[in-house]
Motif scaffolding. Structure first.
Motif, PDB file in Angstrom:
ATOM      1  N   GLY A   1      52.880   2.344  13.657  1.00 47.23           N
ATOM      2  CA  GLY A   1      51.754   1.414  13.663  1.00 47.23           C
ATOM      3  C   GLY A   1      51.186   1.127  15.028  1.00 47.23           C
ATOM      4  O   GLY A   1      50.286   0.293  15.169  1.00 47.23           O
ATOM      5  N   ALA A   2      51.684   1.808  16.073  1.00 49.26           N
ATOM      6  CA  ALA A   2      51.130   1.603  17.410  1.00 49.26           C
ATOM      7  C   ALA A   2      49.721   2.159  17.479  1.00 49.26           C
ATOM      8  O   ALA A   2      49.365   3.094  16.765  1.00 49.26           O
ATOM      9  N   ASP A   3      48.899   1.574  18.347  1.00 43.25           N
ATOM     10  CA  ASP A   3      47.509   1.991  18.481  1.00 43.25           C
ATOM     11  C   ASP A   3      47.327   3.069  19.540  1.00 43.25           C
ATOM     12  O   ASP A   3      46.344   3.817  19.506  1.00 43.25           O
ATOM     13  N   ASP A   4      48.232   3.136  20.491  1.00 46.30           N
ATOM     14  CA  ASP A   4      48.115   4.104  21.576  1.00 46.30           C
ATOM     15  C   ASP A   4      49.475   4.220  22.243  1.00 46.30           C
ATOM     16  O   ASP A   4      50.385   3.427  21.970  1.00 46.30           O
ATOM     17  N   TYR A   5      49.633   5.209  23.103  1.00 45.88           N
ATOM     18  CA  TYR A   5      50.864   5.343  23.866  1.00 45.88           C
ATOM     19  C   TYR A   5      50.507   5.750  25.286  1.00 45.88           C
ATOM     20  O   TYR A   5      49.432   6.296  25.555  1.00 45.88           O
ATOM     21  N   ILE A   6      51.388   5.497  26.212  1.00 44.54           N
ATOM     22  CA  ILE A   6      51.218   5.942  27.583  1.00 44.54           C
ATOM     23  C   ILE A   6      52.587   6.321  28.119  1.00 44.54           C
ATOM     24  O   ILE A   6      53.582   5.630  27.846  1.00 44.54           O
ATOM     25  N   CYS A   7      52.652   7.443  28.831  1.00 45.60           N
ATOM     26  CA  CYS A   7      53.944   7.972  29.283  1.00 45.60           C
ATOM     27  C   CYS A   7      54.222   7.605  30.735  1.00 45.60           C
ATOM     28  O   CYS A   7      53.325   7.613  31.574  1.00 45.60           O
ATOM     29  N   LYS A   8      55.480   7.265  31.004  1.00 43.78           N
ATOM     30  CA  LYS A   8      55.936   7.056  32.372  1.00 43.78           C
ATOM     31  C   LYS A   8      56.177   8.413  33.035  1.00 43.78           C
ATOM     32  O   LYS A   8      56.635   9.338  32.367  1.00 43.78           O
ATOM     33  N   PRO A   9      55.899   8.533  34.330  1.00 44.87           N
ATOM     34  CA  PRO A   9      55.293   7.511  35.200  1.00 44.87           C
ATOM     35  C   PRO A   9      53.783   7.444  34.960  1.00 44.87           C
ATOM     36  O   PRO A   9      53.184   8.430  34.552  1.00 44.87           O
ATOM     37  N   PHE A  10      53.199   6.300  35.198  1.00 48.82           N
ATOM     38  CA  PHE A  10      51.766   6.137  34.957  1.00 48.82           C
ATOM     39  C   PHE A  10      51.158   5.287  36.063  1.00 48.82           C
ATOM     40  O   PHE A  10      51.855   4.619  36.828  1.00 48.82           O
ATOM     41  N   SER A  11      49.861   5.308  36.126  1.00 51.56           N
ATOM     42  CA  SER A  11      49.128   4.447  37.044  1.00 51.56           C
ATOM     43  C   SER A  11      48.844   3.118  36.359  1.00 51.56           C
ATOM     44  O   SER A  11      48.348   3.104  35.227  1.00 51.56           O
ATOM     45  N   PRO A  12      49.172   1.982  36.987  1.00 53.56           N
ATOM     46  CA  PRO A  12      48.842   0.689  36.377  1.00 53.56           C
ATOM     47  C   PRO A  12      47.361   0.560  36.053  1.00 53.56           C
ATOM     48  O   PRO A  12      46.987  -0.100  35.073  1.00 53.56           O
ATOM     49  N   ARG A  13      46.510   1.210  36.862  1.00 52.07           N
ATOM     50  CA  ARG A  13      45.068   1.176  36.575  1.00 52.07           C
ATOM     51  C   ARG A  13      44.770   1.839  35.234  1.00 52.07           C
ATOM     52  O   ARG A  13      43.903   1.390  34.485  1.00 52.07           O
ATOM     53  N   GLU A  14      45.504   2.923  34.954  1.00 48.29           N
ATOM     54  CA  GLU A  14      45.313   3.601  33.672  1.00 48.29           C
ATOM     55  C   GLU A  14      45.737   2.697  32.523  1.00 48.29           C
ATOM     56  O   GLU A  14      45.076   2.654  31.477  1.00 48.29           O
ATOM     57  N   VAL A  15      46.825   1.971  32.695  1.00 49.01           N
ATOM     58  CA  VAL A  15      47.281   1.055  31.652  1.00 49.01           C
ATOM     59  C   VAL A  15      46.214   0.000  31.368  1.00 49.01           C
ATOM     60  O   VAL A  15      45.897  -0.292  30.210  1.00 49.01           O
ATOM     61  N   VAL A  16      45.650  -0.586  32.428  1.00 45.40           N
ATOM     62  CA  VAL A  16      44.616  -1.609  32.249  1.00 45.40           C
ATOM     63  C   VAL A  16      43.401  -1.009  31.540  1.00 45.40           C
ATOM     64  O   VAL A  16      42.800  -1.646  30.670  1.00 45.40           O
ATOM     65  N   ALA A  17      43.047   0.235  31.892  1.00 44.64           N
ATOM     66  CA  ALA A  17      41.916   0.892  31.242  1.00 44.64           C
ATOM     67  C   ALA A  17      42.199   1.125  29.758  1.00 44.64           C
ATOM     68  O   ALA A  17      41.321   0.940  28.902  1.00 44.64           O
ATOM     69  N   ARG A  18      43.432   1.528  29.446  1.00 44.47           N
ATOM     70  CA  ARG A  18      43.807   1.737  28.036  1.00 44.47           C
ATOM     71  C   ARG A  18      43.757   0.418  27.271  1.00 44.47           C
ATOM     72  O   ARG A  18      43.310   0.367  26.119  1.00 44.47           O
ATOM     73  N   ILE A  19      44.227  -0.644  27.896  1.00 47.01           N
ATOM     74  CA  ILE A  19      44.191  -1.964  27.252  1.00 47.01           C
ATOM     75  C   ILE A  19      42.758  -2.344  26.923  1.00 47.01           C
ATOM     76  O   ILE A  19      42.442  -2.795  25.812  1.00 47.01           O
ATOM     77  N   ALA A  20      41.869  -2.168  27.902  1.00 43.82           N
ATOM     78  CA  ALA A  20      40.459  -2.522  27.684  1.00 43.82           C
ATOM     79  C   ALA A  20      39.859  -1.714  26.544  1.00 43.82           C
ATOM     80  O   ALA A  20      39.128  -2.249  25.703  1.00 43.82           O
ATOM     81  N   ALA A  21      40.182  -0.413  26.483  1.00 41.74           N
ATOM     82  CA  ALA A  21      39.635   0.442  25.437  1.00 41.74           C
ATOM     83  C   ALA A  21      40.140   0.033  24.055  1.00 41.74           C
ATOM     84  O   ALA A  21      39.365  -0.041  23.091  1.00 41.74           O
TER      85      ALA A  21
END
Length: 230
Positions: A100-120
């Motif tokens: 039921g997750a809406d998206d995933y992000i793999c470590k290591p990642f850029s915190p900026r990318e995480v914020v962008a994914r959250i916004a999207a």
């Protein structure tokens, strides 16, 4: 929706304090408020109390795993969830999304990318409820007919089943194996290219009827996801 911030309130469920702190700093700088919990056992209690707009959920947590927490949230909430994982194997990512997750992000990642994914993800969830908007796509399962903007689609039976499958699973990532099982229930041996061809033809016919090819997105290394905005 939480009104603590013009952007939103984010629950971080992460057992690495430094990573959680960095994510929190970036969220604050981007106009979000946030709270943090470091283990899966306390995640649901914090979720119920904080009423977040979105959950950043690590897959590997002490006490209770992220997938189990995700399933518990989904029992009675559609709050967006982004899974964070260091397990990059395709099956791990897919299982996480199937809970039921809406998206995933793999470590290591850029915190900026995480914020962008959250916004999207939040943008997708903050549109006017579907029942209040005219739906450009209509599907009649009894007559095997589908229409876009009142224009009938000339679909083969396989294409119709494929469209119906995507439509009923909107927002979920579907693997090619799942798609194959749906359109070929007799488990005949076909290649991934066969699935890609059916999807390509369906996209073309949707576009010819005035829809957007972006309704059906390719998820690299995993499969497909239908996501459209009536």
């Amino acid at each position: 929706m939480n009104t603590l911030s013009t952007q939103g309130h984010i629950l971080i469920v992460e057992d690495e304090p430094r990573l959680a702190a960095v994510l929190g700093d970036y969220l604050t700088a981007s106009g979000y408020t946030h709270c943090w919990v470091s283990n899966g056992l306390d995640a649901m209690t914090t979720f119920s109390a904080a009423k977040p707009d979105l959950v950043l959920l690590d897959l590997m947590l002490p006490g209770k795993g992220g997938m189990e927490v995700c399933r518990e949230i989904r029992l009675d909430s559609q709050t967006p969830i982004i899974m964070i994982t260091a397990l990059v194997e395709e099956i791990d990512r897919l299982i996480g999304l199937e809970t039921g997750a809406d998206d995933y992000i793999c470590k290591p990642f850029s915190p900026r990318e995480v914020v962008a994914r959250i916004a999207a993800v939040l943008r997708r969830h903050r549109y006017i409820p579907k029942e209040d908007r005219p739906d450009p796509l209509s599907i009649n399962e009894e007559s095997y007919e589908a229409m876009v903007h009142d224009k009938k689609l000339d679909l083969t039976p396989i294409e119709f089943n494929l469209l119906l499958f995507f439509y009923n699973a909107q927002g979920r990532v579907l693997s090619r194996d799942q798609v194959l099982a749906q359109i070929y229930p007799d488990h005949r041996v076909v290649t991934d290219r066969t699935v890609d061809t059916h999807v390509k033809n369906l996209r073309r016919k949707l576009a010819e009827a005035g829809a957007s090819e972006d309704w059906i997105k390719s998820i690299y290394g995993v499969g497909y996801k239908m996501e459209y905005l009536p």
